[in-house]
Design a protein around this motif. Sequence first.
Motif, mmCIF file in Angstrom:
data_model
loop_
_atom_site.group_PDB
_atom_site.id
_atom_site.type_symbol
_atom_site.label_atom_id
_atom_site.label_comp_id
_atom_site.label_asym_id
_atom_site.label_seq_id
_atom_site.Cartn_x
_atom_site.Cartn_y
_atom_site.Cartn_z
ATOM 1 N N LEU A 246 -23.465 -12.282 -30.440
ATOM 2 C CA LEU A 246 -21.829 -12.456 -30.019
ATOM 3 C C LEU A 246 -20.793 -12.722 -31.149
ATOM 4 O O LEU A 246 -21.298 -13.789 -32.143
ATOM 5 C CB LEU A 246 -22.136 -13.703 -29.086
ATOM 6 C CG LEU A 246 -23.295 -13.159 -28.154
ATOM 7 C CD1 LEU A 246 -23.198 -14.520 -26.990
ATOM 8 C CD2 LEU A 246 -22.235 -11.618 -27.206
ATOM 9 N N LEU A 247 -19.588 -12.240 -31.543
ATOM 10 C CA LEU A 247 -18.784 -13.127 -31.942
ATOM 11 C C LEU A 247 -18.212 -14.046 -30.991
ATOM 12 O O LEU A 247 -17.566 -13.566 -30.267
ATOM 13 C CB LEU A 247 -18.186 -11.945 -32.350
ATOM 14 C CG LEU A 247 -16.918 -12.133 -33.208
ATOM 15 C CD1 LEU A 247 -17.178 -13.439 -34.762
ATOM 16 C CD2 LEU A 247 -15.287 -11.584 -33.967
ATOM 17 N N VAL A 248 -18.259 -15.063 -31.388
ATOM 18 C CA VAL A 248 -17.771 -16.625 -30.470
ATOM 19 C C VAL A 248 -16.538 -17.265 -31.563
ATOM 20 O O VAL A 248 -16.781 -17.178 -32.892
ATOM 21 C CB VAL A 248 -18.528 -17.647 -30.186
ATOM 22 C CG1 VAL A 248 -19.263 -16.540 -28.865
ATOM 23 C CG2 VAL A 248 -19.340 -17.660 -30.685
ATOM 24 N N GLN A 249 -15.241 -17.727 -30.628
ATOM 25 C CA GLN A 249 -14.412 -18.999 -31.462
ATOM 26 C C GLN A 249 -14.234 -20.516 -31.264
ATOM 27 O O GLN A 249 -14.511 -20.228 -30.008
ATOM 28 C CB GLN A 249 -13.634 -17.931 -30.824
ATOM 29 C CG GLN A 249 -12.182 -19.083 -31.649
ATOM 30 C CD GLN A 249 -10.793 -18.935 -31.379
ATOM 31 O OE1 GLN A 249 -10.984 -17.606 -31.701
ATOM 32 N NE2 GLN A 249 -10.015 -19.468 -30.448
ATOM 33 N N MET A 250 -15.064 -20.914 -31.732
ATOM 34 C CA MET A 250 -15.884 -22.338 -31.867
ATOM 35 C C MET A 250 -14.294 -22.924 -31.468
ATOM 36 O O MET A 250 -12.730 -22.301 -31.677
ATOM 37 C CB MET A 250 -16.599 -22.960 -33.025
ATOM 38 C CG MET A 250 -17.492 -22.116 -33.531
ATOM 39 S SD MET A 250 -18.704 -21.993 -32.085
ATOM 40 C CE MET A 250 -19.334 -23.441 -32.037
ATOM 41 N N GLU A 251 -14.395 -24.791 -31.088
ATOM 42 C CA GLU A 251 -13.605 -25.495 -30.799
ATOM 43 C C GLU A 251 -12.228 -25.235 -31.770
ATOM 44 O O GLU A 251 -11.229 -25.932 -31.612
ATOM 45 C CB GLU A 251 -14.369 -26.467 -30.254
ATOM 46 C CG GLU A 251 -14.533 -26.217 -28.825
ATOM 47 C CD GLU A 251 -15.150 -27.162 -27.906
ATOM 48 O OE1 GLU A 251 -14.068 -27.766 -26.955
ATOM 49 O OE2 GLU A 251 -15.399 -28.432 -28.226
ATOM 50 N N ASP A 252 -13.065 -25.524 -32.817
ATOM 51 C CA ASP A 252 -12.122 -25.383 -33.702
ATOM 52 C C ASP A 252 -11.464 -24.281 -34.589
ATOM 53 O O ASP A 252 -11.227 -24.440 -35.858
ATOM 54 C CB ASP A 252 -13.480 -26.433 -35.270
ATOM 55 C CG ASP A 252 -14.126 -25.703 -35.612
ATOM 56 O OD1 ASP A 252 -14.318 -24.402 -35.086
ATOM 57 O OD2 ASP A 252 -14.813 -25.617 -36.189
ATOM 58 N N MET A 253 -11.594 -23.218 -33.679
ATOM 59 C CA MET A 253 -11.343 -22.021 -34.278
ATOM 60 C C MET A 253 -11.349 -20.937 -35.422
ATOM 61 O O MET A 253 -11.107 -20.212 -35.374
ATOM 62 C CB MET A 253 -9.727 -22.242 -34.667
ATOM 63 C CG MET A 253 -8.799 -22.734 -33.416
ATOM 64 S SD MET A 253 -8.736 -22.567 -32.003
ATOM 65 C CE MET A 253 -8.253 -20.832 -32.063
ATOM 66 N N ARG A 254 -12.979 -21.921 -36.048
ATOM 67 C CA ARG A 254 -13.805 -20.956 -36.407
ATOM 68 C C ARG A 254 -14.335 -19.532 -35.391
ATOM 69 O O ARG A 254 -14.635 -20.081 -34.666
ATOM 70 C CB ARG A 254 -15.081 -21.978 -37.160
ATOM 71 C CG ARG A 254 -14.815 -22.365 -38.171
ATOM 72 C CD ARG A 254 -15.441 -23.252 -38.456
ATOM 73 N NE ARG A 254 -16.114 -24.518 -37.936
ATOM 74 C CZ ARG A 254 -17.760 -23.802 -37.133
ATOM 75 N NH1 ARG A 254 -18.262 -23.093 -37.954
ATOM 76 N NH2 ARG A 254 -18.121 -24.548 -36.394
ATOM 77 N N ARG A 255 -14.946 -19.031 -36.170
ATOM 78 C CA ARG A 255 -14.863 -17.375 -35.866
ATOM 79 C C ARG A 255 -16.178 -16.768 -36.522
ATOM 80 O O ARG A 255 -16.567 -16.897 -37.632
ATOM 81 C CB ARG A 255 -14.206 -16.380 -35.961
ATOM 82 C CG ARG A 255 -12.735 -16.077 -35.131
ATOM 83 C CD ARG A 255 -12.061 -15.074 -35.198
ATOM 84 N NE ARG A 255 -10.957 -14.874 -33.717
ATOM 85 C CZ ARG A 255 -10.270 -14.571 -33.470
ATOM 86 N NH1 ARG A 255 -10.456 -12.973 -34.030
ATOM 87 N NH2 ARG A 255 -9.122 -14.074 -32.536
#
Length: 311
Positions: A246-255
Motif C-alpha cells: 500500500l502507498l500510504v500518507q502518514m500524519e506528518d504528510m510523508r508518503r
Amino acid sequence: MPKYVVRHGVMRNLSVLGTRSGETFARGMQVIIRTQRGIETGEVLCEATEHVVSTMTDPKGGQILHEQSEEDKREIRRLAEQEEREHKLCRDCIAQLQLDMKLIDIERLFGGERVVVYYLAEDRIDFRQLVKDLAKEFQTRIEMRQIGVRDEAKLLADYGDCGKPVCCNTHLSEMPPVSMRMAKLQKATLDPSKISGRCGRLKCCLRYEFDVYQELQKDLPPVGAQIITNKGKAQVLAQEILAGQLLVQMEDMRRIMIDASDVMTVLSRSGGGRGKPKPAHEAQQESQEEDNGGGVAQAEQPADETPGDQE
C-alpha cells in the motif's frame, strides 16, 4: 457409448458428439461428423466427461461418423479451392446489388447441405435478391449470418501484439465480456492503441487475471481508508495488488510504501478524495464501456423471409 467434445466449423463451434458403434477417438483426430447444420469436418478435443460438459454452455449434439480418410482430405482441399472462387463471386454480387455490407468469409459444409455467408453490416440488410443469386450459382441452401467485429478477428486475424496467434483464433470458444474497469484494476495503460486487440475492442487477455486481482484486492484496505500501522496512523493512497503493498500518507504528510501485513487496524474504509464513490455519470459511463463480445448473431430477416434464407 463414449462421447467426445469436437471443434468444428470456421467459427470453431464446440459440440458433444456420440459415436455410432462405440468407437474410440483420440485427441487431435480429424473426423467427419453430423451436426444440426449437416455433415461437417471436425477435430476431437477430448472425451466428454461429466466435468467437461458441466463447463460448457449449451453444447450442441450430434454424431461422429468416422475418421477422415484420404478421400475425405482430398475433398476438403477441393472445397477450400471452391470456397475461394465462391468468395469472389459473392463479393461481386454484393457490389453489383450495392448492398451496404462487408463480406467476411464463406463456409461450405462438407456434406453440401448449405453455404454460410458471414458478413458485417451497420444496419438491417435486405439480402433477398443476393440469396436468390447465390443459390442459383451455388446450387445449395444459402445462410446469411451477421457477425461482430470480434468475430471478424476470430476468422481473419493472425498475430497479436504479444507476438503469439490471437486468442480468439486459437483457444477461445466464447468471447468473454471485457471492460475498462479490468484494465484500471490491473493498472494497465489506458492508451487505446495499446489495450485494443486486432478487432479494435479491448483485449480478451485483460480478463484472464481479473478474478485473481479481485480476490487479492479483498485483503487490502481500500483507497481512502484510514488505518493504523506499526509506524502510526495513515491514509491509503494507492494499492499494489500483486505485491500486497500500500502507498500510504502518514500524519506528518510523508508518503511511504508498506506491506499489507503492517496494517494493524482499519479505522474507516472510506475517506476524502480517492475513497469517495464515483459520481453517477462516471459510473454510468464505465458501465457503458462493457464489451459484450460481439458474438455470432443470426442475421435479421425481412418480414416475409424465414431464418437462414434458402432456395
